[in-house]
Design a protein around this motif. Structure first.
Motif, PDB file in Angstrom:
ATOM      1  N   ARG A  18       0.824  -1.212   0.000  1.00 55.25           N
ATOM      2  CA  ARG A  18       0.000   0.000   0.000  1.00 55.25           C
ATOM      3  C   ARG A  18       0.860   1.265   0.000  1.00 55.25           C
ATOM      4  O   ARG A  18       0.563   2.236  -0.713  1.00 55.25           O
ATOM      5  CB  ARG A  18      -0.937   0.003   1.216  1.00 55.25           C
ATOM      6  CG  ARG A  18      -2.065  -1.005   1.100  1.00 55.25           C
ATOM      7  CD  ARG A  18      -2.825  -1.158   2.406  1.00 55.25           C
ATOM      8  NE  ARG A  18      -3.449   0.071   2.844  1.00 55.25           N
ATOM      9  CZ  ARG A  18      -4.643   0.501   2.444  1.00 55.25           C
ATOM     10  NH1 ARG A  18      -5.339  -0.205   1.562  1.00 55.25           N
ATOM     11  NH2 ARG A  18      -5.149   1.620   2.896  1.00 55.25           N
ATOM     12  N   ALA A  19       1.934   1.253   0.778  1.00 57.54           N
ATOM     13  CA  ALA A  19       2.823   2.416   0.804  1.00 57.54           C
ATOM     14  C   ALA A  19       3.466   2.610  -0.567  1.00 57.54           C
ATOM     15  O   ALA A  19       3.618   3.738  -1.052  1.00 57.54           O
ATOM     16  CB  ALA A  19       3.895   2.233   1.880  1.00 57.54           C
ATOM     17  N   SER A  20       3.819   1.490  -1.174  1.00 58.69           N
ATOM     18  CA  SER A  20       4.414   1.547  -2.509  1.00 58.69           C
ATOM     19  C   SER A  20       3.416   2.120  -3.527  1.00 58.69           C
ATOM     20  O   SER A  20       3.761   2.968  -4.359  1.00 58.69           O
ATOM     21  CB  SER A  20       4.842   0.125  -2.897  1.00 58.69           C
ATOM     22  OG  SER A  20       5.319   0.090  -4.207  1.00 58.69           O
ATOM     23  N   ARG A  21       2.165   1.673  -3.412  1.00 61.90           N
ATOM     24  CA  ARG A  21       1.127   2.208  -4.307  1.00 61.90           C
ATOM     25  C   ARG A  21       0.919   3.705  -4.081  1.00 61.90           C
ATOM     26  O   ARG A  21       0.783   4.480  -5.038  1.00 61.90           O
ATOM     27  CB  ARG A  21      -0.211   1.491  -4.047  1.00 61.90           C
ATOM     28  CG  ARG A  21      -0.262   0.074  -4.564  1.00 61.90           C
ATOM     29  CD  ARG A  21      -1.644  -0.543  -4.311  1.00 61.90           C
ATOM     30  NE  ARG A  21      -1.643  -1.950  -4.678  1.00 61.90           N
ATOM     31  CZ  ARG A  21      -1.770  -2.371  -5.940  1.00 61.90           C
ATOM     32  NH1 ARG A  21      -1.918  -1.504  -6.922  1.00 61.90           N
ATOM     33  NH2 ARG A  21      -1.741  -3.668  -6.220  1.00 61.90           N
ATOM     34  N   LEU A  22       0.916   4.106  -2.820  1.00 59.97           N
ATOM     35  CA  LEU A  22       0.733   5.525  -2.519  1.00 59.97           C
ATOM     36  C   LEU A  22       1.871   6.351  -3.113  1.00 59.97           C
ATOM     37  O   LEU A  22       1.652   7.373  -3.775  1.00 59.97           O
ATOM     38  CB  LEU A  22       0.663   5.726  -0.999  1.00 59.97           C
ATOM     39  CG  LEU A  22       0.563   7.181  -0.516  1.00 59.97           C
ATOM     40  CD1 LEU A  22      -0.669   7.882  -1.076  1.00 59.97           C
ATOM     41  CD2 LEU A  22       0.548   7.236   1.020  1.00 59.97           C
ATOM     42  N   ALA A  23       3.110   5.871  -2.901  1.00 57.11           N
ATOM     43  CA  ALA A  23       4.264   6.606  -3.417  1.00 57.11           C
ATOM     44  C   ALA A  23       4.215   6.698  -4.936  1.00 57.11           C
ATOM     45  O   ALA A  23       4.452   7.765  -5.513  1.00 57.11           O
ATOM     46  CB  ALA A  23       5.557   5.918  -2.957  1.00 57.11           C
ATOM     47  N   ALA A  45      -4.961   4.910   6.665  1.00 55.65           N
ATOM     48  CA  ALA A  45      -4.365   5.814   5.673  1.00 55.65           C
ATOM     49  C   ALA A  45      -3.182   6.599   6.247  1.00 55.65           C
ATOM     50  O   ALA A  45      -2.155   6.774   5.588  1.00 55.65           O
ATOM     51  CB  ALA A  45      -5.428   6.783   5.139  1.00 55.65           C
ATOM     52  N   ILE A  46      -3.297   7.057   7.498  1.00 51.27           N
ATOM     53  CA  ILE A  46      -2.221   7.889   8.051  1.00 51.27           C
ATOM     54  C   ILE A  46      -1.024   7.026   8.434  1.00 51.27           C
ATOM     55  O   ILE A  46       0.129   7.465   8.360  1.00 51.27           O
ATOM     56  CB  ILE A  46      -2.726   8.763   9.229  1.00 51.27           C
ATOM     57  CG1 ILE A  46      -1.682   9.821   9.612  1.00 51.27           C
ATOM     58  CG2 ILE A  46      -3.144   7.925  10.422  1.00 51.27           C
ATOM     59  CD1 ILE A  46      -2.194  10.906  10.555  1.00 51.27           C
ATOM     60  N   PHE A  47      -1.284   5.768   8.786  1.00 53.66           N
ATOM     61  CA  PHE A  47      -0.180   4.828   9.044  1.00 53.66           C
ATOM     62  C   PHE A  47       0.557   4.556   7.735  1.00 53.66           C
ATOM     63  O   PHE A  47       1.790   4.667   7.661  1.00 53.66           O
ATOM     64  CB  PHE A  47      -0.751   3.535   9.639  1.00 53.66           C
ATOM     65  CG  PHE A  47       0.287   2.590  10.196  1.00 53.66           C
ATOM     66  CD1 PHE A  47       0.542   2.547  11.561  1.00 53.66           C
ATOM     67  CD2 PHE A  47       0.999   1.734   9.362  1.00 53.66           C
ATOM     68  CE1 PHE A  47       1.485   1.663  12.090  1.00 53.66           C
ATOM     69  CE2 PHE A  47       1.944   0.850   9.875  1.00 53.66           C
ATOM     70  CZ  PHE A  47       2.189   0.817  11.247  1.00 53.66           C
ATOM     71  N   ASP A  48      -0.188   4.202   6.688  1.00 52.14           N
ATOM     72  CA  ASP A  48       0.418   3.957   5.370  1.00 52.14           C
ATOM     73  C   ASP A  48       1.239   5.156   4.912  1.00 52.14           C
ATOM     74  O   ASP A  48       2.335   5.007   4.362  1.00 52.14           O
ATOM     75  CB  ASP A  48      -0.668   3.699   4.315  1.00 52.14           C
ATOM     76  CG  ASP A  48      -1.594   2.528   4.654  1.00 52.14           C
ATOM     77  OD1 ASP A  48      -1.201   1.655   5.446  1.00 52.14           O
ATOM     78  OD2 ASP A  48      -2.721   2.502   4.110  1.00 52.14           O
ATOM     79  N   ALA A  49       0.678   6.361   5.135  1.00 55.37           N
ATOM     80  CA  ALA A  49       1.337   7.573   4.641  1.00 55.37           C
ATOM     81  C   ALA A  49       2.667   7.823   5.345  1.00 55.37           C
ATOM     82  O   ALA A  49       3.561   8.443   4.767  1.00 55.37           O
ATOM     83  CB  ALA A  49       0.410   8.780   4.827  1.00 55.37           C
TER      84      ALA A  49
END
Lengths: 548, 548
Positions: A54-59, A82-86
């Motif tokens: 998920r972090a990779s997708r966000l980045a 969401a804030i953890f992933d971010a």
């Protein structure tokens, strides 16, 4: 002069030097513990492998929007996925995460988005009313707004303000984004605004090196290695991730593959349910959260038979709270820090010779803020004019000064404030304290909370300490009340136990037994106390009552 | 291009940047835990406050002799106070500590003193015979020699070779020396020579940054926070401090005010006595040390009822050893590292899905070296020619490659060796391994220990693993025996249980059940195996038997 052989042909290279970054812990978590839970939230369970994706997708989705190094990505959310992933996805890009307090008003949100020059705002729809006003005022067409529609809460969704929902945005990204560590460990990782009770909020810039080290300092202090009963730490995220990046615990947990239990609404019922379901081993919270647990009803309470380690900060734990919470099986450590120091940098470390003390004496020891963490280079109590340490006599008041790698880069776009904060080679905390003979530091007051009455300095914290000893007092705040004769006098605001019939005279009689005459409150007000999202009592709101 | 606001007026300063150095932990230990024991040795007990004073005296006395930054201070001593003190006192001066193995011969000692350009030699008089020869050969009048006359051992003192005894030298120094952290965290802190079984020893230079981080990595992996029953770690120093700086544990213990029990002579009796007296919670040692504890007599054994955490390295723990030691209450973690990596950088981290495995399956898991520590940036198994990772199939052999901040600066005065070691951006360990599907690394052999028989590569470790399964085998080493027909054939050297009547035929029959024909040992020799001071079997000595 010739170079030493120890400096010749022994330079940094790819094999022996890596910039310090908590992203290295994240890589380790997904490599070593891909199937271990990283967080639970409502019915959601995600492993470190999944959170990495998920972090990779966000980045990668942010990169596709042109976001990159040193761009500010703001987020308004409580402790939800969401804030953890971010906290991982945004730094993967070299961008800077700017978590914003969910309880701020539109004007302050606008100020922060503008001052931090946010390129992206990720915002929980439940806060749409204030955010919408802030965006309208800001009038920036180029700001990318992404809405989070939390599906795990009972609260109704709010208005969508952007073009895409967070999960949609993630699905546009790549699960295997090709990212790299920051070029320099001094690169910014996050931007956190101080509460700004007396002036505009200041933007605290923190870097990858400090984020790595605060995580290591936490691990060295808490039993974070492989605690029972799970074999890994299970951390209940009570401290908001928008507050000093949740004290950096998400990063610390990645280092050992620990798990977080995300809690949107902090109620006794929710906390006990999380403790029971996930066998929580660690959490941090203000004394107000501890009071909540202590005062929980029998139906809300859940039993547990393993040690739960608790960091408490923001205010010294009153003895009654300390006794009650430890009797329930929680192991309390009092810590102290500021947004400017990534959170906790001082801890009330246990000493063996306290083992034989009685409960009240232990409470007195534990009410002190303490000594530096292993990663805190130096903590001093100094006269801010002379920069001379005060004598370790437990009486002379000075200002807490902090030095080390877990001190911020400085304030964003505020060179004068930065210079003032770092004058004399130490970070000036603004907190007034004494140093005891054993080296432990104890806060007496915030600079601005000292009451000056008839020329005498009165510590509001000292009076509050007395008030908290009264069995009927749940919360106490003492502030300066303007006075024609004395300049200022202490005014005590009290939250008392339901059903208590305590009067102003009772309170004053109680105080008289414990306080010098000039320190006596002149006024007592019974009311609910205004508090921040982290449980800090907002004394400035109380002071404003006098103006009104 | 304009600089980003995140890089503007946000530079390093005294308040927010400190070079990483384990000396900061030392300052914390003497500040926070001045009265807690730092070490016990024989009848000696010294607190962190006292050890700080001794290190300060050592640094100032050396400074008075003109010793300073980047000067080499060599020491030849077992685990006694002087070498512990020197691990702090020498770096306080910016000098470089060069601990030398006490079992080396005169020629090698001379080689090291000369190659490292030692300015000072601190040497235990019990090793005077070889040291005297080394000094005579070296012929350096300017070398300051300081003798240690250990008063706590029964062994007779040896000849004094210098002008002053260590305690006299300390008393000439100041207990409150004005020292400073290194100007750069990349500055050298120690020089450790590899054993050099195939060539001249190489001088591994390590720095303050790496020493700080290896300590933090240890704390993150071991439960080093506040373990029962003492409330702080009590570490039995079995690993020699002259071996990778004792895996950096003296530095790690300073971070939390932990205690060391120094043990000069490693015997089962001494170890159990230390465990009982000091309630030891941690130690590291080769499997041979574990065997010593397992095979202790009833009189030597002492009971304990708290968990003792053990790192074992140098060779995979055989299943029989693992079962026996864990049944006694020790918690074993297999770790791996090299002098070039400050010690342990790979650990066999526990996984929850191993909880349900039977004892043999757990032993198989734990015999693998594992995954990187939190401070190890990357560990790969690669083809050293192509630098491509091998498939994670548990079969394809490659070389272990390591990257990160806990990799040495390089080899002293050996640019070609340094370049070769770091070729392709990874440190080349020289150890041959496979990678399993779960990412765990397992060593198959040292490059030079592979046996090439009839063109087939045979892993000596694989054969040893089979031999260790035999209940009568205490220790096994398989080396290549020159063979006219096959080039090389495996020869097994065995140490067997006292009273065992096992024959060569029995051994071969046992092997035949577990090994492919071409991997069968062709010869079996029963004898005591030669070992290093750290319990590593010296295969090169066995190979030399063939030459003789």
């Amino acid at each position: 002069m010739d170079r030493s052989p120890y400096d010749t042909h022994l330079d940094r290279n790819l094999a022996n030097f890596t910039p310090l970054s908590p992203l290295s812990f994240f890589t380790r978590a997904k490599t070593v513990y891909p199937h271990r839970p990283a967080y639970a939230y409502g019915s959601i369970r995600r492993t470190w492998g999944e959170v990495y994706e998920r972090a990779s997708r966000l980045a990668s989705a942010l990169a596709a929007q042109g976001i990159g190094k040193n761009d500010t990505v703001a987020i308004i959310a409580p402790n939800i996925p969401a804030i953890f992933d971010a906290h991982f996805g945004v730094p993967m890009l070299g961008a800077v995460l700017n978590p914003i307090n969910i309880r701020l008003d539109a004007a302050t949100i606008k100020y922060i988005l503008n001052h931090g020059n946010a390129k992206v705002l990720i915002t929980d729809t439940r806060f749409a009313p204030e955010v919408k006003k802030a965006l309208a005022d800001l009038g920036r067409d180029d700001l990318l707004v992404i809405d989070i529609d939390d599906t795990e809460t009972d609260e109704a969704s709010g208005e969508r303000l952007g073009e895409m929902e967070f999960e949609e945005f993630l699905s546009a990204g790549s699960a295997d984004f090709d990212w790299s560590l920051p070029g320099d460990e001094w690169d910014a990782i996050s931007l956190n605004y101080t509460s700004g009770t007396t002036s505009d909020p200041k933007g605290v810039v923190v870097h990858h090196r400090g984020a790595y080290l605060i995580a290591m300092g936490t691990i060295a202090s808490w039993p974070f290695s492989a605690p029972d009963p799970n074999g890994f730490p299970v951390h209940m995220y009570v401290v908001p991730l928008f507050h000093c990046n949740g004290w950096g615990h998400a990063w610390a947990l990645a280092a050992n593959g620990g798990m977080s239990v995300l809690v949107r609404n902090i109620t006794a019922k929710n906390l006990f349910a999380a403790i029971e379901e996930h066998k929580v081993t660690h959490f941090g919270g203000a004394p107000i959260v501890l009071s909540m647990l202590i005062n929980a009803s029998a139906e809300e309470r859940r039993p547990f038979d393993w040690p739960i380690n608790v960091y408490t900060a923001a205010a010294p734990p009153p003895p009654s709270v300390l006794h009650a919470i430890e009797a329930m099986g929680f192991r309390l450590t009092h810590v102290y820090g500021l947004t400017e120091t990534y959170g906790h940098v001082v801890e009330c470390a246990w000493q063996e010779d306290w083992n034989d003390l009685d409960a009240d004496a232990v409470a007195a020891k534990k009410s002190r803020q303490g000594v530096g963490f292993s990663v805190t280079e130096d903590i001093q109590v100094m006269d801010p004019e002379t920069m001379e340490p005060v004598p370790a006599d437990g009486e002379t008041i000075g200002e807490i000064m902090i030095r080390g790698n877990v001190v911020m880069k400085g304030y964003l776009n505020a060179p004068e404030a930065t210079d003032a904060a770092f004058a004399g080679g130490y970070f000036h905390s603004g907190d007034l304290a004494v140093r005891h003979a054993d080296g432990y530091v104890q806060i007496k007051d915030r600079s601005k909370d000292i009451i000056i009455s008839g020329g005498e300095n009165i510590s509001s914290v000292e009076i509050e300490g007395v008030l908290y000893k009264h069995p009927d007092v749940l919360a106490a705040a003492v502030v300066a009340k303007p006075d024609e004769k004395w300049g200022e006098t202490p005014c005590a605001f009290l939250e008392v136990r339901p059903g208590s019939s305590i009067s102003e005279d009772d309170v004053l009689a109680f105080c008289r037994n414990h306080l010098a005459g000039f320190k006596m409150p002149k006024t007592v007000v019974f009311q609910e106390l205004p508090k921040t999202s982290t449980g800090k009592i907002q004394k400035f709101v109380l002071r404003e009552q006098f103006k009104a």
